[in-house]
Design an enzyme around this catalytic site. Structure first.
Site, PDB file in Angstrom:
ATOM      1  N   ARG A  13      14.927   9.020 -58.738  1.00  0.00           N
ATOM      2  CA  ARG A  13      15.669   7.819 -59.104  1.00  0.00           C
ATOM      3  C   ARG A  13      16.032   7.805 -60.593  1.00  0.00           C
ATOM      4  O   ARG A  13      16.833   6.989 -61.039  1.00  0.00           O
ATOM      5  CB  ARG A  13      14.830   6.581 -58.762  1.00  0.00           C
ATOM      6  CG  ARG A  13      15.627   5.301 -58.458  1.00  0.00           C
ATOM      7  CD  ARG A  13      16.134   4.533 -59.666  1.00  0.00           C
ATOM      8  NE  ARG A  13      16.972   3.403 -59.296  1.00  0.00           N
ATOM      9  CZ  ARG A  13      16.616   2.135 -59.396  1.00  0.00           C
ATOM     10  NH1 ARG A  13      15.423   1.815 -59.840  1.00  0.00           N
ATOM     11  NH2 ARG A  13      17.450   1.176 -59.054  1.00  0.00           N
ATOM     12  N   SER A  14      15.456   8.685 -61.349  1.00  0.00           N
ATOM     13  CA  SER A  14      15.653   8.689 -62.800  1.00  0.00           C
ATOM     14  C   SER A  14      16.899   9.475 -63.180  1.00  0.00           C
ATOM     15  O   SER A  14      16.955  10.698 -62.986  1.00  0.00           O
ATOM     16  CB  SER A  14      14.432   9.305 -63.490  1.00  0.00           C
ATOM     17  OG  SER A  14      14.735   9.690 -64.806  1.00  0.00           O
ATOM     18  N   PRO A  15      17.916   8.826 -63.758  1.00  0.00           N
ATOM     19  CA  PRO A  15      19.096   9.591 -64.188  1.00  0.00           C
ATOM     20  C   PRO A  15      18.771  10.592 -65.285  1.00  0.00           C
ATOM     21  O   PRO A  15      19.377  11.664 -65.365  1.00  0.00           O
ATOM     22  CB  PRO A  15      20.060   8.507 -64.675  1.00  0.00           C
ATOM     23  CG  PRO A  15      19.208   7.336 -65.020  1.00  0.00           C
ATOM     24  CD  PRO A  15      18.058   7.391 -64.070  1.00  0.00           C
TER      25      PRO A  15
END
Length: 212
Positions: A13-15
């Site tokens: 989920r972490s860009p």
């Protein structure tokens, strides 16, 4: 730096994890650095109230900074469709049901068991954050697994049959991150030293070279 071993703590989920993972993979492939993927669940799962407690400008800055970093490094970028975490952006509330993040994180851990976690995470992240619509449907993830040298059906079977064991391994990854001295991702851990952020890759390489 030849023969260095380190761990990549990563969230789907972490860009910023996405902005780092391809460069981690390139480092591993060009410098003979052994980087083991260690996926963790995002803060939205581990600390659901994190976004409600954070400064309002945090999200605003993220929206400005992530595309900028992607453009700077020539990395394709697009907002995920769907977001791996179901969240009301207006209120920042995290939905109780999360149909995407558990499967993709468990798939990452299953891939790591086969020693191909880094490649799978990179290929899957390119779908999620590179603009692929409905990345979770059709043959998107099957293609990502194939490009990483894996079979999605076999990984999904492990996810279905060993979900509890995979979650225990994912929890152990998070605990290892905290023991190394950090809590966020992406973090590269080398010789018990954490390098947090996509902007610390060159510094991590520098430290590895010092050990040669």
């Amino acid at each position: 730096m030849h023969g260095s071993r380190c761990r990549s703590l990563f969230s789907f989920r972490s860009p910023y994890s996405y902005l780092a993972i391809g460069r981690y993979r390139a480092l591993a492939e060009t410098s003979a650095v052994d980087i083991a993927l260690r996926p963790v669940y995002p803060l939205a799962v581990r600390q659901p109230d994190f976004f409600e407690r954070n400064h309002p400008n945090w999200l605003r800055y993220l929206i400005v900074d992530v595309p900028r970093v992607a453009q700077f490094h020539g990395i394709p970028f697009g907002l995920p469709r769907p977001d791996p975490i179901v969240q009301d952006i207006a209120t920042r509330a995290i939905a109780p049901e999360q149909p995407y993040i558990h499967r993709i994180t468990r798939l990452g851990q299953a891939a790591a068991r086969h020693g191909k976690g880094l490649a799978f995470a990179h290929e899957a992240a390119r779908l999620i954050w590179g603009g692929a619509e409905n990345w979770h449907m059709g043959d998107h993830l099957a293609g990502a697994a194939q490009r990483a040298g894996l079979d999605l059906a076999e990984l999904d079977a492990q996810v279905y049959e060993e979900a509890e064991a995979l979650d225990a391994e994912i929890t152990a990854n998070q605990q290892a991150l905290e023991r190394a001295g950090h809590w966020g991702v992406p973090t590269l851990v080398f010789d018990a030293e954490p390098f947090f952020g996509q902007d610390r890759i060159e510094m991590a390489k520098w430290r590895m070279e010092q050990r040669d």
